[in-house]
Design a protein around this motif. Structure first.
Motif, PDB file in Angstrom:
ATOM      1  N   ARG B 143    -111.687  24.708  22.164  1.00  0.00           N
ATOM      2  CA  ARG B 143    -110.278  24.359  22.047  1.00  0.00           C
ATOM      3  C   ARG B 143    -109.587  25.309  21.071  1.00  0.00           C
ATOM      4  O   ARG B 143    -108.494  25.809  21.328  1.00  0.00           O
ATOM      5  CB  ARG B 143    -110.136  22.911  21.575  1.00  0.00           C
ATOM      6  CG  ARG B 143    -108.933  22.220  22.174  1.00  0.00           C
ATOM      7  CD  ARG B 143    -109.013  20.718  22.064  1.00  0.00           C
ATOM      8  NE  ARG B 143    -109.660  20.212  20.890  1.00  0.00           N
ATOM      9  CZ  ARG B 143    -110.755  19.456  20.892  1.00  0.00           C
ATOM     10  NH1 ARG B 143    -111.318  19.147  22.040  1.00  0.00           N
ATOM     11  NH2 ARG B 143    -111.286  19.016  19.777  1.00  0.00           N
ATOM     12  N   LEU B 144    -110.305  25.525  19.957  1.00  0.00           N
ATOM     13  CA  LEU B 144    -109.740  26.435  18.948  1.00  0.00           C
ATOM     14  C   LEU B 144    -109.481  27.813  19.542  1.00  0.00           C
ATOM     15  O   LEU B 144    -108.436  28.411  19.319  1.00  0.00           O
ATOM     16  CB  LEU B 144    -110.696  26.562  17.768  1.00  0.00           C
ATOM     17  CG  LEU B 144    -110.621  25.455  16.733  1.00  0.00           C
ATOM     18  CD1 LEU B 144    -111.744  25.593  15.735  1.00  0.00           C
ATOM     19  CD2 LEU B 144    -109.278  25.515  16.006  1.00  0.00           C
ATOM     20  N   GLU B 146    -109.064  28.583  22.631  1.00  0.00           N
ATOM     21  CA  GLU B 146    -107.969  28.522  23.588  1.00  0.00           C
ATOM     22  C   GLU B 146    -106.636  28.599  22.863  1.00  0.00           C
ATOM     23  O   GLU B 146    -105.736  29.352  23.239  1.00  0.00           O
ATOM     24  CB  GLU B 146    -108.063  27.242  24.401  1.00  0.00           C
ATOM     25  CG  GLU B 146    -107.131  27.243  25.584  1.00  0.00           C
ATOM     26  CD  GLU B 146    -107.290  26.011  26.453  1.00  0.00           C
ATOM     27  OE1 GLU B 146    -108.137  25.157  26.122  1.00  0.00           O
ATOM     28  OE2 GLU B 146    -106.563  25.914  27.442  1.00  0.00           O
ATOM     29  N   GLU B 147    -106.558  27.793  21.780  1.00  0.00           N
ATOM     30  CA  GLU B 147    -105.307  27.792  21.027  1.00  0.00           C
ATOM     31  C   GLU B 147    -105.028  29.157  20.423  1.00  0.00           C
ATOM     32  O   GLU B 147    -103.895  29.648  20.462  1.00  0.00           O
ATOM     33  CB  GLU B 147    -105.360  26.734  19.922  1.00  0.00           C
ATOM     34  CG  GLU B 147    -104.915  25.375  20.437  1.00  0.00           C
ATOM     35  CD  GLU B 147    -105.420  24.257  19.553  1.00  0.00           C
ATOM     36  OE1 GLU B 147    -105.788  24.537  18.385  1.00  0.00           O
ATOM     37  OE2 GLU B 147    -105.460  23.117  20.032  1.00  0.00           O
ATOM     38  N   ALA B 148    -106.110  29.723  19.877  1.00  0.00           N
ATOM     39  CA  ALA B 148    -105.929  31.037  19.258  1.00  0.00           C
ATOM     40  C   ALA B 148    -105.428  32.051  20.281  1.00  0.00           C
ATOM     41  O   ALA B 148    -104.529  32.842  20.004  1.00  0.00           O
ATOM     42  CB  ALA B 148    -107.250  31.512  18.661  1.00  0.00           C
ATOM     43  N   GLN B 149    -106.041  31.970  21.462  1.00  0.00           N
ATOM     44  CA  GLN B 149    -105.607  32.888  22.515  1.00  0.00           C
ATOM     45  C   GLN B 149    -104.151  32.666  22.872  1.00  0.00           C
ATOM     46  O   GLN B 149    -103.380  33.598  23.011  1.00  0.00           O
ATOM     47  CB  GLN B 149    -106.462  32.688  23.776  1.00  0.00           C
ATOM     48  CG  GLN B 149    -107.892  33.119  23.618  1.00  0.00           C
ATOM     49  CD  GLN B 149    -107.996  34.618  23.422  1.00  0.00           C
ATOM     50  OE1 GLN B 149    -107.525  35.389  24.229  1.00  0.00           O
ATOM     51  NE2 GLN B 149    -108.576  35.030  22.314  1.00  0.00           N
ATOM     52  N   LYS B 150    -103.824  31.374  22.956  1.00  0.00           N
ATOM     53  CA  LYS B 150    -102.464  31.038  23.328  1.00  0.00           C
ATOM     54  C   LYS B 150    -101.506  31.560  22.256  1.00  0.00           C
ATOM     55  O   LYS B 150    -100.469  32.150  22.562  1.00  0.00           O
ATOM     56  CB  LYS B 150    -102.333  29.518  23.460  1.00  0.00           C
ATOM     57  CG  LYS B 150    -101.484  29.122  24.648  1.00  0.00           C
ATOM     58  CD  LYS B 150    -101.414  27.613  24.774  1.00  0.00           C
ATOM     59  CE  LYS B 150    -102.252  27.102  25.907  1.00  0.00           C
ATOM     60  NZ  LYS B 150    -102.419  25.650  25.883  1.00  0.00           N
ATOM     61  N   ALA B 151    -101.907  31.323  20.980  1.00  0.00           N
ATOM     62  CA  ALA B 151    -101.056  31.746  19.870  1.00  0.00           C
ATOM     63  C   ALA B 151    -100.872  33.256  19.904  1.00  0.00           C
ATOM     64  O   ALA B 151     -99.773  33.776  19.709  1.00  0.00           O
ATOM     65  CB  ALA B 151    -101.685  31.326  18.555  1.00  0.00           C
ATOM     66  N   GLU B 152    -101.987  33.926  20.210  1.00  0.00           N
ATOM     67  CA  GLU B 152    -101.926  35.380  20.245  1.00  0.00           C
ATOM     68  C   GLU B 152    -100.930  35.843  21.299  1.00  0.00           C
ATOM     69  O   GLU B 152    -100.057  36.673  21.038  1.00  0.00           O
ATOM     70  CB  GLU B 152    -103.312  35.917  20.584  1.00  0.00           C
ATOM     71  CG  GLU B 152    -103.570  37.293  20.070  1.00  0.00           C
ATOM     72  CD  GLU B 152    -104.998  37.690  20.369  1.00  0.00           C
ATOM     73  OE1 GLU B 152    -105.183  38.757  20.952  1.00  0.00           O
ATOM     74  OE2 GLU B 152    -105.922  36.917  20.035  1.00  0.00           O
TER      75      GLU B 152
END
Lengths: 803, 328
Positions: B143-144, B146-152
């Motif tokens: 999940r982390l 995924e979020e990091a990717q999304k944030a990026e």
């Protein structure tokens, strides 16, 4: 006899040489000098093998670089024949030269034929022998022994390690029997002797498959250098061999077995993890570094072979997601499950590799790249796990090979899934054909790697078809005929019966009563007039069965029975060999027999009917392939698209090469004679596709005969043949002594370019148009030939010519 | 329940059941119902026939009827089974999820080896999920990540839009053409996606310090693409008049009549067009020195293409060496 071709001294182990043999050798030398590929056609029974061997051996000994000869033939018996021929040649050379040359000639065949181990050699099946041999000889078994574990080893194999690795067997030519005897005396394994001595041999004789089948070639033929001379003898079927070596069929059953194999692997991995985890870790580390390193650890005992891989792939490392053994096993499981779902279709599917791959990716997230490494990864895993019962993993290996092939080649392959066995079946029995359409793929490495490849056979017409299909260019293309002093074979085309009704095996007409009756009459008449054996070829088993039953009803067989014993070929090998044996007995005791067989069966390919075993061959119908097969259709389409070969051209080429093979069965030498009958009206248009040597013997007046006309000319021919005749009559035209040969060479030098007559004298094929012209000047020619026979007044003749 | 079935009908039924031809819930077999179809729910992967699914779940979510399984299932999520082996079916579902998040390709990595290591890690994550090892932790890391990717991706998008705004600011807001062009280029940029350029640029990434769940060696940083320059149809030439400015009105006698003439106005005649036209005609040719141009042309003709292109480039940059008023 010893003679020179240009500067090359050739020792020929017989006192006389056929003109066509001499011409054949000249062309071979030309090819070797030019360094390219060639296609040569020479009729069977004119000593192709011996001329090939004596020229190439002479060439090897004359030139300092000693190019190695790789001689590939089709069957075991042909390989043995070639070995015996080579042995005789080397013996003759030793006698003539007065010293023994440093020379090694070896044959290679399967473990089954070369095993000496007391219990293993008793096994019946080849795969069992292979598997048991591996379990006794593999590298890790030896390691285990050294560690002090109690494992069985093969003494014969162990003894090899005590010998010098490059001198396992003394120089000379070794037939298989000789190898076995030597192995028994010195307690060493003949199979591994041959395998390990291959780099040190001058001549290697083995089956096509060792060079063409990428699964085997990788292991067996890897170390052969680039300047080897490769010969494919009996190469008329080479395209099919190439295609078969790259095609894979998968059934539901084999997928089930593959699943079982995967589960076994899984268990083994778990076991190994608890006992010897370091080993797996070791393998893993190697794979991280790249396949090549792992490759180096591989020796001749490698278990499973990988199909042809491009070199760049071998240099690359295995993709990360199949690096770990358990990951790879799960990967295989997923792939097999996917194949199982694909098998559940109810209609025929044909698909190209890219489309298959994209569907696979959508459904199972298997990318193309790890798929390409599948076969290689499996080999590595099997080696690491030290599995000995390899035959259990055969289906799994097939699946892995399939995976690698389908992801490596985008074109030239087709995936066909057939859910039903036949059109009428209702219970699905799916089969997945992964078929190679392009014969050039398998043979390409051979043409690329070796500078001279010689493709030769008795029936290769039309010659340009092979370079087109196999996609290579050749420097020499030549067809030879048999030079004869009398006509020893009589080819005829029968296109109608005595009742003027057509004779054909065309699908629409083949079961017409008059067609069946005419075929029956033809058989009866030829059984009446032929002295000994009659061989009859049908296009298919199906047609043969139906026509035999119809003949049974109409009394044809009863009539034939009065003159000859009737024997029938069946798909079963044992039954057929029994029939053949009976046939030979019947021919030997004088009554004669008729053998009914199929043009694509075993009899048509490997069995010779020399002399009285075959005086007449009847080819009933054009032996076309079964054209409704989807694989064939796909291949035809591919040939048309890629090589611009029309469907009808290919089909008729294929039919005619089989017909020619059938006809060639009865003429096995110059003193042999026989009648050849092609019974179908469609043959009339296909004369040009017959081999040149048959074409040249086929008179214009013999191409459109009715049954009774054919009977008439056959009777006249046989009467002619019964005239007493001695070999001495052949001298001068169809065999040459040394003086005659030298005369010919001198004359040739004077001439420069060969005219039609000279080409004929050398046994080279000339076009039929040229033939026609020749007929008109026949009278003058005869006298000329007689003068040549004399040979004393040669100088005078030369003078005449120069003038 | 399956035990009862096998007891009742003996070995042959058992084999049938193994083949999957008997519904474990209602015990109807293919023999009775030839069109029977099986469904599975990715929640628990228990098979049951279609009619059972309709019967049990048509009134909303219910518990799985298979003994020992208490999961709540919804009808909408039932689907046909793709693979014969339900384990593989589940594995593929998990893979689908992982593949959605872990979607790097070989070009995202510095070396092939790094990529292979990445692939192996992904495989391990998948295995953890399949075998339910460290389920919580893996899920959390996934999940982390995924979020990091999304944030990026978002940060890249925001840099892009920020640049877009600054770019818009620099251009004269009055110029309509410029705005239209910018809009277009924004669309183009979106179509290009975030992974087209990869030259590292300091300050583009500020999420590096956060816990992203996984770290992969050799992973190239995702970098926002260079903002495109606004499209300039004149290739940098200044089309604004240089020697004059057109004013709204000129108080000249000879046109004062025309300004109010009804005949002119009726045709939609605008006096300002006349002004600009007249001025343009008056001033065109100013600042054009034929001799210099001839020399320049000769230089170019003598084969010095490099110089020619260079001058062209400087001109294109909007340099003041050549003043071109003459737009006609």
């Amino acid at each position: 006899m010893k003679f020179f071709i240009d500067e090359l001294p050739v020792l020929f182990p017989y006192p006389r040489v056929y003109p066509e043999q001499y011409a054949y050798m000249c062309d071979l030398k030309r090819t070797l000098d030019a360094g390219g590929h060639c296609v040569l056609e020479m009729p069977s029974g004119t000593g192709k093998t011996v001329s090939l061997l004596s020229l190439i051996v002479a060439y090897q000994q004359f030139h300092p670089e000693m190019r190695k000869l790789i001689y590939c033939s089709r069957t075991m018996s042909e390989i043995e024949k070639a070995l015996a021929e080579l042995k005789g040649l080397m013996k003759y050379r030793t006698e003539q030269l007065g010293y023994e040359e440093e020379f090694r000639g070896l044959g290679l065949t399967s473990r089954k034929n070369l095993c000496l181990h007391p219990s293993v050699k008793r096994e019946k099946s080849g795969t069992v022998v292979d598997a048991r041999c591996r379990s006794l000889t593999a590298g890790f078994v030896k390691e285990k022994k050294e560690r002090g574990e109690d494992v069985e080893l093969c003494v014969y194999h162990e003894n090899l390690d005590l010998l010098e690795p490059h001198n396992l067997i003394p120089p000379g030519v070794w037939t298989f029997d000789g190898m076995l005897k030597y192995g028994e005396q010195h307690k060493q394994c003949p199979y591994f002797t041959a395998r390990r001595m291959m780099p040190f041999c001058n001549v290697i004789i083995y089956s096509y498959h060792y060079l063409l089948d990428p699964k085997i070639a990788e292991r067996v033929s890897k170390e052969l250098s680039k300047d080897c001379i490769v010969v494919f003898d009996e190469a008329h079927n080479i395209d099919n061999v190439c295609i078969e070596s790259l095609s894979i069929d998968l059934t539901e059953d084999s997928l089930r077995k593959a699943t079982r194999g995967v589960n076994n692997l899984d268990r083994k991995i778990t076991e190994m993890k608890s006992t010897d985890a370091a080993k797996l870790q070791n393998e893993y580390a190697k794979l991280v570094e790249g396949l090549r390193e792992a490759e180096e650890a591989r020796d001749e005992n490698a278990f499973m072979a990988n199909p042809a891989l491009p070199d760049d792939l071998l240099k690359e490392a295995v993709p990360g997601n199949i690096r770990r053994a358990e990951h790879f096993v799960a990967f295989l499981k997923r792939f097999i499950e996917y194949l199982k779902t694909r098998m559940k279709v109810l209609s025929v599917i044909s698909e190209t590799p890219p489309s298959f791959l994209s569907h696979l990716r959508d459904l199972t997230f298997i990318e193309r790249k790890p798929l390409r490494f599948c076969a290689e990864r499996l080999t590595s895993l099997v080696r690491t796990l030290e599995l000995t019962n390899i035959e259990d993993y055969q289906p799994l290996q097939e699946v892995a090979t399939f995976a690698t092939l389908i992801s490596t080649y985008e074109t030239g392959f087709l995936l066909i899934i057939e859910p039903f066995e036949s059109a009428t079946a209702t219970v699905p029995n799916p089969i997945l054909h992964f078929t190679c359409l392009d014969a050039a793929i398998a043979i390409k490495p051979v043409f690329e790697r070796f500078s001279s490849v010689i493709v030769t056979s008795g029936t290769m017409s039309p010659l340009d078809m092979y370079p087109r299909m196999l996609n290579f260019s050749c420097v020499v293309q030549e067809s030879f005929t048999m030079t004869l002093t009398r006509r020893t074979f009589l080819p005829m085309i029968v296109d109608r019966g005595s009742d003027q009704n057509q004779v054909t095996s065309q699908f629409e007409h083949r079961n017409d009563p008059q067609v069946v009756r005419n075929f029956g009459n033809l058989l009866i008449e030829f059984c009446k007039l032929t002295p000994d054996g009659v061989v009859v070829f049908f296009p298919s088993y199906l047609y043969m069965e139906s026509i035999i039953s119809m003949w049974q009803g109409s009394g044809v067989l009863d009539e034939v029975w009065k003159y000859k014993l009737i024997l029938v070929e069946t798909p079963d090998a044992v039954e057929t060999s029994l029939a053949l044996e009976t046939y030979r007995t019947a021919c030997n005791n004088g009554r004669g027999a008729v053998l009914l067989c199929v043009a694509r069966g075993k009899v048509s390919e490997g069995i010779d009917f020399d002399h009285h075993y075959g005086r007449t061959v009847l080819c009933m119908g054009v032996p076309y392939q079964y054209t409704e097969s989807r694989i064939l259709k796909a291949r035809l389409e591919f040939l048309r698209e890629t090589y611009r070969i029309k469907e009808s051209d290919f089909l008729s080429f294929d039919a005619m090469r089989h017909a020619a093979q059938c006809l060639g069965r009865v003429i096995r030498g110059k003193d042999d004679y026989g009648v050849m009958v092609l019974a179908d009206k469609r043959f009339g248009k296909k004369i040009t596709q017959l081999p040149k040597w048959i074409q040249m013997a086929l008179d214009g007046k013999n191409t459109k005969l009715s049954v009774d006309q054919a009977v008439g000319s056959a009777k006249a021919f046989l009467r002619e043949m019964s005239v007493p005749w001695t070999r001495g009559q052949m001298e001068g035209t169809s065999t040459w002594s040394l003086e005659e040969l030298e005369t010919h060479q001198k004359k040739q030098k004077g001439m420069g370019v060969l005219g039609v007559e000279e080409r004929r004298a050398e046994g080279r094929a000339v076009d039929v148009v040229m033939m026609e012209r020749r007929e008109t000047v026949e009278v003058t020619e005869v006298t000329e030939v007689d003068e040549f026979g004399g040979g004393e007044d040669m100088d005078a003749l030369m003078g005449d010519m120069d003038a | 329940m399956s035990k009862a079935a096998s007891r009742a009908n003996g070995a042959s039924t058992k084999r049938l059941a193994e083949d999957g031809d008997i519904c474990p819930v209602c015990k109807s077999s293919r023999y009775l119902n030839p069109n029977m179809r099986f469904r599975v729910n990715p929640e628990c992967y228990h098979r049951m026939c279609e009619s059972c699914v309709d019967r049990i779940f048509s009134h909303g979510p219910a518990a799985c009827p298979i003994a020992g399984c208490k999961r709540t299932l919804r009808r909408a999520r039932f689907r046909e089974q793709t693979f014969e082996d339900l384990k593989v079916e589940r594995e593929v579902d998990i893979r689908k999820r992982v593949a959605r998040v872990m979607n790097k390709t070989e070009s995202d990595f510095e070396t092939l080896r790094d990529y292979n290591n990445y692939l192996e890690t992904v495989e391990e994550i998948t295995w953890n999920l399949i075998l339910k090892i460290d389920l919580e932790a893996t899920e959390k890391r996934l999940r982390l990540w995924e979020e990091a990717q999304k944030a990026e991706v978002e940060s890249i998008n925001s840099t892009v839009s920020r640049r877009l705004h600054t770019a818009t600011d620099t251009v004269d807001p009055q110029s309509d053409t410029a705005r239209v062009i910018l809009k277009k280029s924004g669309v183009q940029r979106k179509a290009l996606g975030p992974s087209s350029a990869n030259t590292p640029e300091p300050g583009a990434m500020d999420t590096g310090l956060k816990d992203t769940g996984f770290t992969f060696a050799g992973l190239k940083k995702r970098v926002a693409p260079e903002p495109e320059k606004p499209f300039d149809p004149y290739g940098g030439w200044n089309i604004e008049p240089q020697y004059y400015t057109v004013m709204d009105d000129y108080d000249v006698d000879f046109i004062s009549g025309a300004k109010t003439d009804v005949h002119h106005l009726a045709g939609g005649y605008d006096i300002r067009d006349f002004y600009s036209r007249a001025l343009c005609e008056a001033f065109s040719g100013f600042g054009v020195f034929v001799e210099e141009e001839v020399i320049a042309r000769e230089n170019q003709a003598s084969g010095d293409v490099g110089v020619g292109t260079q001058t062209a480039a400087t001109v294109a940059d909007g340099g003041k060496e050549v003043n071109m008023d003459d737009i006609f």
